[in-house]
Design a protein around this motif. Sequence first.
Motif, short mmCIF file in Angstrom:
data_model
loop_
_atom_site.label_atom_id
_atom_site.label_comp_id
_atom_site.label_asym_id
_atom_site.label_seq_id
_atom_site.Cartn_x
_atom_site.Cartn_y
_atom_site.Cartn_z
N TYR A 98 3.97 9.65 -5.59
CA TYR A 98 4.17 8.26 -5.24
C TYR A 98 3.97 7.34 -6.44
O TYR A 98 3.10 6.49 -6.49
N HIS A 255 -0.31 10.40 0.77
CA HIS A 255 0.31 9.08 0.83
C HIS A 255 -0.27 8.27 1.98
O HIS A 255 -0.56 7.09 1.86
N ASN A 258 -3.72 6.92 1.13
CA ASN A 258 -3.82 5.92 0.07
C ASN A 258 -2.72 4.87 0.12
O ASN A 258 -2.41 4.25 -0.88
N SER A 259 -2.11 4.71 1.28
CA SER A 259 -1.06 3.71 1.43
C SER A 259 -1.21 3.01 2.78
O SER A 259 -1.70 3.60 3.74
N HIS A 306 -4.36 -2.99 7.16
CA HIS A 306 -3.10 -2.43 6.64
C HIS A 306 -2.07 -3.54 6.43
O HIS A 306 -1.42 -3.62 5.38
N LYS A 310 -0.17 -4.88 3.05
CA LYS A 310 1.27 -4.68 2.93
C LYS A 310 2.02 -5.98 2.75
O LYS A 310 3.13 -6.00 2.21
N TYR A 316 2.31 -2.78 -3.59
CA TYR A 316 2.74 -1.57 -4.29
C TYR A 316 1.57 -0.81 -4.90
O TYR A 316 1.75 0.26 -5.48
N ASN A 318 -2.42 0.98 -4.38
CA ASN A 318 -3.02 1.85 -3.37
C ASN A 318 -3.76 1.04 -2.32
O ASN A 318 -4.30 -0.04 -2.59
N GLY A 362 -4.92 -2.35 -6.35
CA GLY A 362 -4.58 -2.43 -4.94
C GLY A 362 -5.70 -2.99 -4.11
O GLY A 362 -6.39 -3.93 -4.52
#
Length: 575
Positions: A98, A255, A258-259, A306, A310, A316, A318, A362
């Motif tokens: 990623y 992913h 960590n996303s 989240h 986002k 973009y 983590n 992030g």
Amino acid sequence: MGIDNFTDYTSKKLDTILQNIYVGVIETDKESKIINYNKKAESVLGIKSQKVLGKYAFELFPELNIRECLKRGKKIEKEQIQVNGKIISITKIPIKQYEEIVGCITLIRDDTKYNTLIGELKNEKDISEVLETVLEMTYDGIVFVDKYGHIKMISEVYAEFLGIDKDEAVGKHVKEVIENTRMHIVAKTGIRETVDFQKVKGRYIIANRIPIIKHGEIQGAVGQLLFRNLKSFDSFSKRVTRIEKKIKRYGENLHENNSAAYSFGNIIGNSEIMDKTKEFAKKAARTTSNVLLIGESGTGKELFAHAIHKDSDRAYGNFVKVNCAAIPAELLESELFGYEKGAFTGANREGKIGKFELADGGTIFLDEIGDMPLAMQVKLLRVIQEKEVERIGADYTKNIDIRIIAATNRCLEKMIKEGKFRKDLYYRLNVLTIKIPSLRERKDDIEILIDFLIGKIGEKLNKYIKGISPEAVECMKNYSWEGNIRQLENVIERAMNIVNYGEKILMEHLPREIIGTNNVIKKIYKLDDVINKAEKEAILNALAACKGNKSKVAKLLQISRTTLYEKMNKHNILG
């Protein structure tokens, strides 16, 4: 599991095939440390694996320039270097997870004999004679094409592998014979392609493609499959496919960990209080300030975390989640800050990256912040103030750029008075506070949440139901929902396991604590409907008792015959 462990995981799984292919493989981590080194690499470079594993590639093999691959993050191929008097072809492939570079795989091949062959061709030896000799001596798959890409020669082994007749293949364009081939491109451009992966018949091969040049003009190209014995190909291909699937599954898990997986569109509800909460959260997302999410258990605090990440400028980067209540106090520091190799007994010998470092650029989500030990609260406060972290056992600090989103279902003000939470940390976190409403405060959303959950759980259980009865919905609207949406989801899943396929969820499918007598509400009908229903039933009963005699029915109901006929006509009663 962190990125350091990802490279270790991949290396172990690939080791079973790396030792059996006819190409040298050197795998390094993102620091250029060698973590895999197969037998062919030993043969080509003349150094045993015991002397290289764990060492830095730029110290042992500076000619390979592996750090260039790690820095650029792009595949580097068609390079030739000299090592110990040998001409070596190398291809360097970055390992990405990623968009983050986590290592590099370097494929190497001794090209000395091929250069000798090309030298002979340049000395005007007959091309056909040289190639015929090669074809007779090799156990590998060999194919030769002219400058237009037409096959001039192909070895029996290669033809057998492709499942074709050798003689019929000669004269055809290589694209008609070999799937996903690039032989015609090499024959046209004159640019060699070595140790390249190619998929044929749904399986992988590794191939060399070398242009044949005479008097400065391209005459064609020679292609070779890099296997000692093509009978081992099926086993190799199946193992690569299995590894691909495992790495894909692991990568998806990494992913996911960590996303940010959810956006504001995933937050279900359009009640007034929920709309206001989402609107404020969207405004918070556009700032750089820390956010504190408060609310009862099961209200969806993590979902908001989240969504805020986002919708922010850090989308973009983590999104790293840490549950402060789930990690033992003695392990929390190593999880958050990481540690150097050999920092303490039992530590990973390679060290470990901490969650703060992983979230650099992030967002870090500290769930159940109220359960963080006081000693760790002090260290967290320093991270916020100094914007730097220090691994356990390290003698240096590292600057980081993170945004903190914290969440709790506890009353931090009360904890401060009790001496269980630091006031200075609270003020650092309590910049933008968002209270997530309980389900009791947003009962208008219950029906839409039920519809959403029926669809979601239906996919999970692979079961279709028509929906839920109005009585069951009303009953659920009048329940207190101490466990909020999490409890609601459990109730719906339980009901969907009980109800028959294609039917509706009814009152009888709900748990006893939801139905309780105080919560059962009978459906209310309009008074006119109740009167009309009673009137019709009275006439039908009288007709039955009087065996259809209208005069007796009218007398029994104490109405005139004219009125009786009017009412029979009104209620569509024949007779």
